[in-house]
Design an enzyme around this catalytic site. Structure first.
Site, PDB file in Angstrom:
ATOM      1  N   HIS A 153       0.752  -1.190   0.006  1.00  0.00           N
ATOM      2  CA  HIS A 153       0.221  -0.071  -0.102  1.00  0.00           C
ATOM      3  C   HIS A 153       0.980   1.335   0.058  1.00  0.00           C
ATOM      4  O   HIS A 153       0.481   2.330  -0.233  1.00  0.00           O
ATOM      5  CB  HIS A 153      -0.896   0.012   1.188  1.00  0.00           C
ATOM      6  CG  HIS A 153      -2.117  -0.999   1.067  1.00  0.00           C
ATOM      7  ND1 HIS A 153      -2.833  -1.201   0.166  1.00  0.00           N
ATOM      8  CD2 HIS A 153      -2.188  -1.901   2.131  1.00  0.00           C
ATOM      9  CE1 HIS A 153      -3.716  -2.169   0.484  1.00  0.00           C
ATOM     10  NE2 HIS A 153      -3.205  -2.748   1.532  1.00  0.00           N
ATOM     11  N   ASP A 187      -2.806 -10.442  -2.256  1.00  0.00           N
ATOM     12  CA  ASP A 187      -3.360  -9.929  -1.261  1.00  0.00           C
ATOM     13  C   ASP A 187      -4.732  -9.544  -1.549  1.00  0.00           C
ATOM     14  O   ASP A 187      -5.092  -9.067  -2.666  1.00  0.00           O
ATOM     15  CB  ASP A 187      -2.579  -8.644  -0.684  1.00  0.00           C
ATOM     16  CG  ASP A 187      -2.847  -8.210   0.532  1.00  0.00           C
ATOM     17  OD1 ASP A 187      -2.047  -8.556   1.558  1.00  0.00           O
ATOM     18  OD2 ASP A 187      -4.005  -7.667   0.764  1.00  0.00           O
ATOM     19  N   ASP A 276      -4.797 -12.997   3.160  1.00  0.00           N
ATOM     20  CA  ASP A 276      -5.975 -12.211   3.840  1.00  0.00           C
ATOM     21  C   ASP A 276      -7.336 -12.414   2.836  1.00  0.00           C
ATOM     22  O   ASP A 276      -8.346 -11.976   3.248  1.00  0.00           O
ATOM     23  CB  ASP A 276      -5.933 -10.968   4.029  1.00  0.00           C
ATOM     24  CG  ASP A 276      -5.055  -9.946   3.179  1.00  0.00           C
ATOM     25  OD1 ASP A 276      -4.755 -10.720   1.997  1.00  0.00           O
ATOM     26  OD2 ASP A 276      -4.886  -9.032   3.420  1.00  0.00           O
TER      27      ASP A 276
END
Ligand SMILES: [Zn+2]
Length: 333
Positions: A153, A187, A276
């Protein structure tokens, strides 16, 4: 497979993130990497090593050097107390020097606080990715950097989503000096930072598979229409998925992504590995099974491209060990 384990990460432990005005327990905890490390270190065929030191210029090659210095300096000034932004830029007039303004200038959320352990942990994490990349550049087939804090990110000059330096982008840029690189991000959250860093480049092809950003963090990017600009046009692909997608619906999308990578014919592959998207992840929203991570890894490994695996998210500390084991076994089979 060689695993690179950055031991300094344990000192970085923000107690809280701020969501909707409330302090909540921080999801990005040291146990994440400790559990993956513990599960993998005794697996046959795996060797664990510590990160080597690389010049800071490899981090500054993807991040604004002023931002890199800010992370170090803001941490020093904060001492052991984690600091959070309060105000975000609404206009830009010349240089910003006020510490409160700087916290907003260099961050895009309230999940990613800074104290005097952050810079060292973020550098250690980046060095782990560079160590894994250098092993692969020297002929190792696969290397897995257990990066923490995560990175995908982090944009050129902004932290967010628990990320400070973009480990996968740093590794991909390092490898790009030797040939074309594909960066596959599995992800569950869109890797806005990696997209931002390579958006105008054609020598690093970025493909993201993630939960629809209209439903999930980081909310402002990750649609299929974001394809890159200029030189990079056509070298950024996003596959946003509906919440609740399971193995059966996910697999054809992964197969398509892998086809695109095969056609691009990169010399190296970097995978932003988040666990995740697992059904039991507390913040993810997709429904992938533990067994599917084995198949997913085998599919990626079938490309036969020298690959650097870079740890990103994955927040169910009760499941990370088994998911990581499955993923690594799928890669090595
Ligand atoms: Zn994530």
């Amino acid at each position: 497979m060689i695993i690179v384990y950055p031991s300094h990460h344990v000192r970085h432990r923000p107690p809280s993130e701020i969501f909707n005005g409330e302090k909540e327990p921080h999801a990005e905890v040291p146990q994440r990497i400790e559990q993956i490390h513990e599960a993998l270190r005794d697996t046959s065929g795996i060797r664990v090593t510590l990160p080597k030191r690389f010049p800071l210029s490899w981090i500054e090659a993807v991040h604004d050097p002023v931002y890199v210095r800010y992370v170090a300096e803001a941490g020093r000034q904060a001492g052991s107390t984690y600091t959070y932004p309060s105000v975000f830029p609404y206009i830009q007039h010349g240089d910003i020097t006020n510490p409160i303004a700087l916290r907003g200038q260099y961050a895009f959320d309230l999940y990613t606080p800074v104290n005097n352990t952050t810079y060292q942990a973020a550098c250690g994490s980046a060095m782990a990715a560079l160590t894994a990349a250098s092993l692969v550049r020297r002929g190792e087939r696969y290397a897995y950097a257990l990066c923490r804090p995560p990175g995908h990110h982090a944009e050129k000059n902004r932290m967010g989503g628990y990320c400070y330096f973009n480990n996968a982008a740093i590794a991909a840029n390092y490898l790009s000096t030797r040939g074309k690189v594909a960066l596959l991000d599995i992800d569950v959250h869109h890797g806005n930072g990696s997209q931002h860093i390579f958006y105008e480049r054609s020598d690093v092809f970025v493909i993201n598979i993630h939960a629809d950003p209209s439903e999930k963090f980081p909310y402002f990017s990750g649609t299929a229409g974001e394809i890159g600009v200029g030189e990079g046009s056509g070298y950024n692909m996003n596959y946003p998925l509906f919440l609740g997608v399971s193995d059966l619906e996910y697999d054809p999308v992964l197969q398509q992504a892998v086809q695109h990578i095969r056609r691009y014919a990169p010399q190296f592959l970097v995978v932003s590995v988040g666990y995740d998207a697992h059904i039991d992840d507390p913040i993810g929203g997709l429904r992938l099974s533990t067994a599917y991570y084995h198949r997913m890894a085998a599919t990626i490994a079938s490309l036969g491209i020298p690959t650097v695996l870079v740890q990103e998210g994955g927040y169910n500390t009760g499941k990370l060990a088994s998911v990581a084991k499955n993923f690594v076994r799928g890669f090595m089979q």
